[in-house]
Design a protein around this motif. Structure first.
Motif, short mmCIF file in Angstrom:
data_model
loop_
_atom_site.label_atom_id
_atom_site.label_comp_id
_atom_site.label_asym_id
_atom_site.label_seq_id
_atom_site.Cartn_x
_atom_site.Cartn_y
_atom_site.Cartn_z
N THR A 31 0.76 -1.38 -0.06
CA THR A 31 -0.09 -0.08 0.04
C THR A 31 0.85 1.19 0.03
O THR A 31 0.64 2.30 -0.82
CB THR A 31 -0.84 -0.02 1.18
OG1 THR A 31 -1.65 -1.25 1.08
CG2 THR A 31 -1.79 1.36 1.16
N PRO A 90 -1.45 -2.67 -7.39
CA PRO A 90 -2.90 -2.86 -7.02
C PRO A 90 -3.19 -4.17 -6.96
O PRO A 90 -4.07 -4.66 -6.26
CB PRO A 90 -3.79 -1.96 -7.94
CG PRO A 90 -2.75 -1.26 -8.59
CD PRO A 90 -1.22 -1.40 -8.64
N GLN A 91 -2.44 -5.24 -7.89
CA GLN A 91 -2.94 -6.63 -7.71
C GLN A 91 -2.06 -7.41 -6.45
O GLN A 91 -2.61 -8.22 -6.06
CB GLN A 91 -2.61 -7.06 -8.96
CG GLN A 91 -3.26 -6.71 -10.15
CD GLN A 91 -2.95 -7.30 -11.28
OE1 GLN A 91 -2.24 -7.14 -12.19
NE2 GLN A 91 -3.87 -8.61 -11.68
N ARG A 94 -4.46 -6.15 -3.68
CA ARG A 94 -5.93 -6.89 -3.93
C ARG A 94 -5.72 -8.45 -3.68
O ARG A 94 -6.54 -9.11 -2.99
CB ARG A 94 -6.16 -6.71 -5.17
CG ARG A 94 -7.79 -7.46 -5.62
CD ARG A 94 -8.50 -6.86 -6.99
NE ARG A 94 -7.46 -7.34 -8.01
CZ ARG A 94 -7.05 -6.39 -8.88
NH1 ARG A 94 -7.40 -4.97 -8.73
NH2 ARG A 94 -6.62 -6.89 -9.92
N ASP A 96 -3.84 -10.70 -5.70
CA ASP A 96 -3.60 -11.66 -6.66
C ASP A 96 -2.04 -11.86 -6.85
O ASP A 96 -1.65 -13.12 -7.40
CB ASP A 96 -3.93 -10.89 -8.15
CG ASP A 96 -5.41 -10.71 -8.36
OD1 ASP A 96 -6.27 -11.62 -7.77
OD2 ASP A 96 -5.98 -9.67 -8.86
#
Length: 201
Positions: A31, A90-91, A94, A96
């Motif tokens: 983050t 971002p993955q 998230r 992934d």
């Protein structure tokens, strides 16, 4: 069906403590990096859209993730300043990807079918970077990507992840500043050699 459910539950219980610590690292550091690099990624995407058109900004490829689940890997179509990797943050947040892990393979990639590889590849999230990515440049004969991924699967943890991330940053800085890369790796050269190799080989 019940047997499959029981095995999945047992696997999750066995991996939970180590996986949760690494997931905390992914969320906190991922983050922070996402916030810090978002302006550069946005500018890179805008520059690509102006130069190539909006439809040529992102590359989307299927990859196999945790538990064998297939997801779409999204990357900026540029390697300048490693924006392709940073655009995947971002993955990481998230879930992934992980910050550190084995290389994300396409569905059906034969490397996932090697003896023993199928199980540990399903137990780990693929990584933004990994031991194979930072070590294959060393030129050592035991630094085969498949062997390095296997070593990581056997020894992964927060301490190793931080060492790999540090090495990845060093490699990136060497590339950015134009300094010649060292052919000797900074991580231990002895912890994942092929049997029979010695320092004089």
């Amino acid at each position: 069906m019940a047997g499959l459910t029981d095995r999945a539950g047992h696997l999750a219980d066995r991996l939970a403590p180590r996986a949760s610590a690494e997931r905390v690292l992914d969320l906190t550091l991922g983050t922070a990096l996402l916030i810090a690099t978002a302006p550069a990624v946005a500018l890179g995407a805008l520059a690509l859209a102006v130069r190539r058109g909006p439809g040529n900004v992102w590359e989307r490829t299927p990859r196999t993730g945790l538990g064998g689940r297939v997801f779409t890997l999204r990357s900026l179509r540029t390697r300048r300043l490693r924006l392709d990797l940073l655009s995947r943050l971002p993955q990481v947040v998230r879930g992934d990807l992980s910050l550190v892990g084995p290389a994300p393979l396409a569905p059906g990639d034969p490397r996932a079918a090697w003896p023993g590889a199928r199980q540990w590849r399903q137990e780990l999230r693929p990584g933004l970077t990994g031991l194979a990515q930072v070590r294959t440049r060393s030129g050592m004969p035991w630094d085969d990507p498949a062997l390095l991924d296997q070593h990581y699967a056997e020894h992964h943890g927060v301490v190793l992840d931080l060492a790999i991330l540090t090495e990845a940053v060093r490699n990136s800085l060497r590339t950015t500043t134009g300094r010649a890369r060292s052919t000797k790796a900074h991580l231990s050269d002895t912890d994942h050699r092929l049997p029979g190799y010695s320092r004089v080989d």
